[in-house]
Design a protein around this motif. Structure first.
Motif, mmCIF file in Angstrom:
data_model
loop_
_atom_site.group_PDB
_atom_site.id
_atom_site.type_symbol
_atom_site.label_atom_id
_atom_site.label_comp_id
_atom_site.label_asym_id
_atom_site.label_seq_id
_atom_site.Cartn_x
_atom_site.Cartn_y
_atom_site.Cartn_z
ATOM 1 N N THR A 1 0.766 -1.228 -0.140
ATOM 2 C CA THR A 1 -0.055 0.029 0.057
ATOM 3 C C THR A 1 0.982 1.010 0.263
ATOM 4 O OG1 THR A 1 -1.525 -1.249 1.344
ATOM 5 C CG2 THR A 1 -1.730 1.224 1.213
ATOM 6 N N GLU B 1 -5.107 -1.911 -3.421
ATOM 7 C CA GLU B 1 -6.138 -1.107 -4.132
ATOM 8 C C GLU B 1 -5.583 0.521 -4.163
ATOM 9 O OE1 GLU B 1 -9.902 -1.234 -1.718
ATOM 10 O OE2 GLU B 1 -10.207 -3.410 -2.456
ATOM 11 N N PRO C 1 -7.517 -4.693 -8.871
ATOM 12 C CA PRO C 1 -8.199 -4.146 -7.696
ATOM 13 C C PRO C 1 -8.968 -3.127 -7.823
ATOM 14 C CG PRO C 1 -5.757 -3.438 -7.716
ATOM 15 C CD PRO C 1 -6.016 -4.515 -9.015
ATOM 16 N N SER C 2 -9.791 -2.653 -7.136
ATOM 17 C CA SER C 2 -10.727 -1.394 -7.128
ATOM 18 C C SER C 2 -9.633 -0.266 -7.073
ATOM 19 C CB SER C 2 -11.549 -1.575 -6.057
ATOM 20 O OG SER C 2 -12.376 -0.237 -5.946
ATOM 21 N N GLY C 3 -9.932 0.457 -7.986
ATOM 22 C CA GLY C 3 -8.934 1.878 -7.873
ATOM 23 C C GLY C 3 -8.455 1.767 -9.458
ATOM 24 N N THR D 1 -3.954 2.948 -8.946
ATOM 25 C CA THR D 1 -4.710 3.323 -10.068
ATOM 26 C C THR D 1 -4.531 3.314 -11.581
ATOM 27 O OG1 THR D 1 -3.871 5.666 -9.897
ATOM 28 C CG2 THR D 1 -5.821 5.008 -8.145
ATOM 29 N N SER E 1 -12.220 -5.352 -11.374
ATOM 30 C CA SER E 1 -13.179 -4.947 -10.376
ATOM 31 C C SER E 1 -13.967 -3.782 -10.796
ATOM 32 C CB SER E 1 -12.325 -3.928 -9.333
ATOM 33 O OG SER E 1 -11.258 -2.785 -9.948
#
Length: 549
Positions: free
Chosen positions: A104, A127, A149-151, A130, A172
């Motif tokens: 992260t 996540e 992933p979400s993002g 981006t 996602s």
């Protein structure tokens, strides 16, 4: 003395005071370190579980400060941490690792970052990421699964191109752009079986290995590792560009009647595809639709087909004599080129345009059609055997018993009144041969004569033949006169000669004066003159006069 002791006592007290005041600071530092370790554990990566660190480095963009860093552990795990974007000059393809964990704080993966990391089997993307750049995982031939992933908002071209062992992809709800055109996101993923897209994704949907628009009216991509299509959505109306392109294991496809549009190159290079059923209402087979489907043997063209696009069946080498419908008007360039298993193709009168190289590229093809039709004109233009036939049924009431004349045999046309059924048979004489221009059948060479002939442009029969004189040959030596001393040697060389010719022999007129071997090497024996002659296989000769002193 008392003063010195007093000073010592004061200094000791101050030292104790400083030491005690430092204790909370150290405790705070320890607390801070403990907090950092807990944060790392929350990210899911345990730095103590992978053995010794064998290599470290930075991996950010060149103009980024500070840059993300990485640690490579002895068990083959690559840990990437810090903040910002992983740069394209990271050099990960020079490291040996089977798993990568991105922590992260990393927000982007640039172009080519993991490209050709052939041992990479597993990767964790947080996540916080981006952006994933073009070809980021291209050629990762050991990668098996991937979770987007979400993002992440976009999957660019070639991101997973050539990931030949990738079987499962999860996408996602945040991904609203996937490049699925030529060299698209998942091209070359020949083992891909399962694609899952979040139900909350506003742009895309998935079903049975396919990627669709949200409404599932248009198929956008199909997993290249599947052998058959299990279930088309009931809402499907469009099969998109390159949808099945590269599905090398796909054997049979039945396209539902509700589909009204099949885009270009939809089944391009489906090398195992054997049979296809196309709905009867499809009026256009677009360019490259079945290009390179070398196993395709049987296809029923739609009854309402008006146009067959350029290269639609190019290279379908096992396709057998497809029936072109009576409503077809246009056959595009290279449409059936190099379909060498088509021995006879019947072209109806409805066809008004046959573009260049629509048929052919091999011997033994017969084009059947009515005399004077576009079919006959095409056959004449490309020296393909033409077979005159009768039409099955036309608006004038002609029946399928009509026999059109050939070059040597007469024919008949049956005229039948549609009102009273009166029948009149019109006898037709043989059309006679239609001679072509002189055409070279065998090129002459320096060794033998060639042949040229006149053939019938309709039936292909040789009507006249004549010989072409063989080509003149020539040879020239590096010297035509040579002076030598006794005991010396000299090698004659060929300066010029006819193409494809070669040496037959070297000979000396007086071996006692000058001898020559099979390679043209002359040896002077005694005083005198000798003539060295080179003879070529074509029969031409060249000579050199040698004077020995």
């Amino acid at each position: 003395m008392k003063t010195r002791k007093a000073l010592n006592i004061i200094c000791f007290a101050a030292a104790v005071s400083l030491t005690l005041s430092a204790v909370p600071s150290r405790l705070h530092a320890a607390s801070s370190n403990q907090k950092t370790e807990m944060t790392t554990e929350k990210s899911g990566f345990d730095e103590n579980a992978h053995g010794e660190v064998v290599q470290t480095g930075s991996c950010g963009e060149w103009n980024q400060d500070p840059k993300p860093s990485y640690r490579l552990y002895e068990d083959g795990v690559l840990y990437i941490y810090g903040e910002g974007t992983i740069g394209e000059t990271s050099g990960f393809d020079r490291l040996n690792f089977s798993e990568a964990y991105i922590d992260t704080g990393i927000t982007g993966i640039s172009l080519d970052v993991f490209s050709n990391c052939t041992e990479l089997e597993k990767i964790h993307i947080p996540e916080s990421v981006t952006y994933i750049g073009e070809a980021a995982f291209r050629g990762c031939t050991s990668l098996k699964n991937i979770d987007i992933p979400s993002g992440v908002e976009r999957l660019s071209s070639s991101v997973f191109y050539g990931c030949s062992q990738l079987t499962t992809v999860s996408i996602s709800e945040s991904v609203t752009s996937i490049d699925l055109e030529y060299e698209g996101t998942f091209d070359g993923c020949e083992s891909l079986l399962h694609i899952s897209i979040s139900d909350n994704n506003p742009q895309y949907a998935s079903q049975d290995g396919g990627i669709y628009n949200k409404e599932k009216t248009t198929l956008l991509f199909y997993a290249q590792g599947r052998t058959e299509f299990i279930n088309f959505p009931e809402t499907l109306s469009v099969i998109g560009t390159n949808d099945f392109s590269g599905c090398k294991k796909l054997g049979t496809v039945t396209i539902p009647d509700r589909v009204n549009n099949i885009e270009c190159a939809a089944f391009m290079n489906c090398t195992s595809l054997e049979t296809v059923n196309i709905p009867n209402h499809i009026s256009l087979i677009k360019s490259n639709t079945f290009y390179g489907c070398k196993s395709l043997t049987d296809i029923k063209l739609p009854d309402n087909l008006l146009e067959i696009g350029p290269s639609a069946f190019y290279g379908c080498s096992n396709l057998k004599n497809p029936l072109i419908p009576n409503q077809t008007e246009i056959i595009g360039q290279n449409a059936f080129w190099e379909c060498e298993n088509i021995t006879e193709i019947k072209i109806p009168n409805s066809v008004k345009t046959i573009e260049e190289y629509a048929f052919g590229g091999y011997d033994n093809l017969v084009i059947a059609g009515t005399p004077g039709s576009e079919a006959e004109k095409y056959a004449q233009k490309y020296n393909i055997t033409f077979k005159p036939i009768a039409i099955d049924e036309d608006t004038s009431g002609n029946s399928d018993q009509n026999i059109y004349p050939t070059c040597t045999q007469g024919g008949k046309i049956i005229h039948k009144c549609p009102n009273c059924n009166y029948t009149h048979i019109e006898e037709l004489p043989p059309t006679g041969h239609k001679p072509s221009n002189w055409t070279i059948a065998e090129q002459p060479t320096i060794f033998q004569n060639g042949k040229e002939h006149i053939t019938c442009t309709t039936c292909g029969k040789v009507l006249q033949e004549r010989s072409i004189t063989k080509l003149n040959s020539y040879v020239k030596l590096s010297k035509n006169k040579l002076q030598m001393k006794t005991g010396k040697s000299y090698k004659l060389k060929i300066k010029k000669q006819s193409k494809e010719d070669s040496v037959f022999s070297w000979k000396s007129s007086k071996k006692s004066v000058a001898a020559v071997d099979a390679n043209g090497k002359i040896t002077a024996k005694k005083k005198g003159k000798a003539k060295i002659t080179l003879k070529m296989k074509s029969g031409c000769k060249a000579a050199c006069t040698v004077t020995v002193k």
